[in-house]
Scaffold this motif. Sequence first.
Motif, PDB file in Angstrom:
ATOM      1  N   GLY A   1      15.057  40.407  15.468  1.00  0.00           N
ATOM      2  CA  GLY A   1      15.264  41.848  15.397  1.00  0.00           C
ATOM      3  C   GLY A   1      16.141  42.431  16.492  1.00  0.00           C
ATOM      4  O   GLY A   1      16.304  43.643  16.572  1.00  0.00           O
ATOM      5  N   HIS A   2      16.714  41.581  17.313  1.00  0.00           N
ATOM      6  CA  HIS A   2      17.581  42.044  18.397  1.00  0.00           C
ATOM      7  C   HIS A   2      19.013  41.580  18.138  1.00  0.00           C
ATOM      8  O   HIS A   2      19.246  40.410  17.808  1.00  0.00           O
ATOM      9  CB  HIS A   2      17.121  41.499  19.751  1.00  0.00           C
ATOM     10  N   LYS A   3      19.974  42.470  18.297  1.00  0.00           N
ATOM     11  CA  LYS A   3      21.401  42.127  18.183  1.00  0.00           C
ATOM     12  C   LYS A   3      21.873  41.633  19.545  1.00  0.00           C
ATOM     13  O   LYS A   3      21.656  42.297  20.565  1.00  0.00           O
ATOM     14  CB  LYS A   3      22.197  43.368  17.751  1.00  0.00           C
ATOM     15  N   LEU A   4      22.489  40.466  19.570  1.00  0.00           N
ATOM     16  CA  LEU A   4      22.988  39.875  20.813  1.00  0.00           C
ATOM     17  C   LEU A   4      24.477  39.592  20.697  1.00  0.00           C
ATOM     18  O   LEU A   4      24.984  39.303  19.609  1.00  0.00           O
ATOM     19  CB  LEU A   4      22.242  38.575  21.138  1.00  0.00           C
ATOM     20  N   PHE A   5      25.158  39.631  21.837  1.00  0.00           N
ATOM     21  CA  PHE A   5      26.564  39.253  21.962  1.00  0.00           C
ATOM     22  C   PHE A   5      26.649  38.130  22.981  1.00  0.00           C
ATOM     23  O   PHE A   5      25.888  38.103  23.951  1.00  0.00           O
ATOM     24  CB  PHE A   5      27.426  40.404  22.497  1.00  0.00           C
ATOM     25  N   TRP A   6      27.610  37.239  22.757  1.00  0.00           N
ATOM     26  CA  TRP A   6      27.982  36.279  23.799  1.00  0.00           C
ATOM     27  C   TRP A   6      29.500  36.324  23.934  1.00  0.00           C
ATOM     28  O   TRP A   6      30.222  36.613  22.984  1.00  0.00           O
ATOM     29  CB  TRP A   6      27.481  34.865  23.508  1.00  0.00           C
ATOM     30  N   LYS A   7      29.980  36.073  25.141  1.00  0.00           N
ATOM     31  CA  LYS A   7      31.415  36.135  25.421  1.00  0.00           C
ATOM     32  C   LYS A   7      31.753  35.081  26.452  1.00  0.00           C
ATOM     33  O   LYS A   7      31.011  34.905  27.427  1.00  0.00           O
ATOM     34  CB  LYS A   7      31.765  37.535  25.955  1.00  0.00           C
ATOM     35  N   ILE A   8      32.855  34.366  26.248  1.00  0.00           N
ATOM     36  CA  ILE A   8      33.364  33.414  27.235  1.00  0.00           C
ATOM     37  C   ILE A   8      34.616  34.023  27.859  1.00  0.00           C
ATOM     38  O   ILE A   8      35.557  34.391  27.149  1.00  0.00           O
ATOM     39  CB  ILE A   8      33.719  32.054  26.602  1.00  0.00           C
ATOM     40  N   ASP A   9      34.609  34.116  29.187  1.00  0.00           N
ATOM     41  CA  ASP A   9      35.767  34.601  29.928  1.00  0.00           C
ATOM     42  C   ASP A   9      36.291  33.477  30.806  1.00  0.00           C
ATOM     43  O   ASP A   9      35.518  32.834  31.518  1.00  0.00           O
ATOM     44  CB  ASP A   9      35.389  35.809  30.790  1.00  0.00           C
ATOM     45  N   PRO A  10      37.614  33.235  30.788  1.00  0.00           N
ATOM     46  CA  PRO A  10      38.197  32.165  31.602  1.00  0.00           C
ATOM     47  C   PRO A  10      38.663  32.702  32.960  1.00  0.00           C
ATOM     48  O   PRO A  10      39.539  33.563  33.045  1.00  0.00           O
ATOM     49  CB  PRO A  10      39.393  31.717  30.760  1.00  0.00           C
ATOM     50  N   TYR A  11      38.062  32.205  34.028  1.00  0.00           N
ATOM     51  CA  TYR A  11      38.427  32.614  35.383  1.00  0.00           C
ATOM     52  C   TYR A  11      39.167  31.495  36.096  1.00  0.00           C
ATOM     53  O   TYR A  11      39.127  30.327  35.686  1.00  0.00           O
ATOM     54  CB  TYR A  11      37.166  32.955  36.185  1.00  0.00           C
TER      55      TYR A  11
END
Length: 176
Positions: free
Chosen positions: A137-147
């Motif tokens: 019941g929870h909306k989640l986001f994931w994101k990969i950022d290149p440093y």
Amino acid sequence: MTTKEETEFDVIGEVPICTRCGSERVVTDAWACWNREAGFWELETHFDQAYCRTCEQETQLEWVRPKGPENGRLRDLNDAFRTEGQGRGSVFVTNGVSAMGTDFVARALAAVRDFDSFSEDNDPWSEHDFGAFELEGHKLFWKIDPYDLDLQAHSPNPANAAVTHRVLTLMLASEY
């Protein structure tokens, strides 16, 4: 002479093409500096003259973002990090996700590893660097950022594992 500050060639993901035929098989005189840590030549500047090997004549360069499979190396590195933990990187979970408990976090990270719902809408550059899903019941986001390796700036080349530290962040959509 054209310097890096005067051109757009430092835009990550863009490539030079011939203005006549659109070929990426172009060459130009340039200055490069050896990067001992990374083990490759880094372009410092390039000069106005360019030559197209397809047209076999002088040309001007245009910088464009390639479409489709050209991002394959970046996509493969992001997938290897996300799904198998391969490569240099860190995983961060926001306070909101963490507050849901360790079991929820484990299930959410498993959902990130198993995520395969990439489309033109959520992955227009085919880099596999973002995903959204629902869990309990929870909306989640994931994101990969290149440093860069010092985690001070964007990676100079996200498709090169030797100069990139990937940061995967998992958050509740409400924390965005």
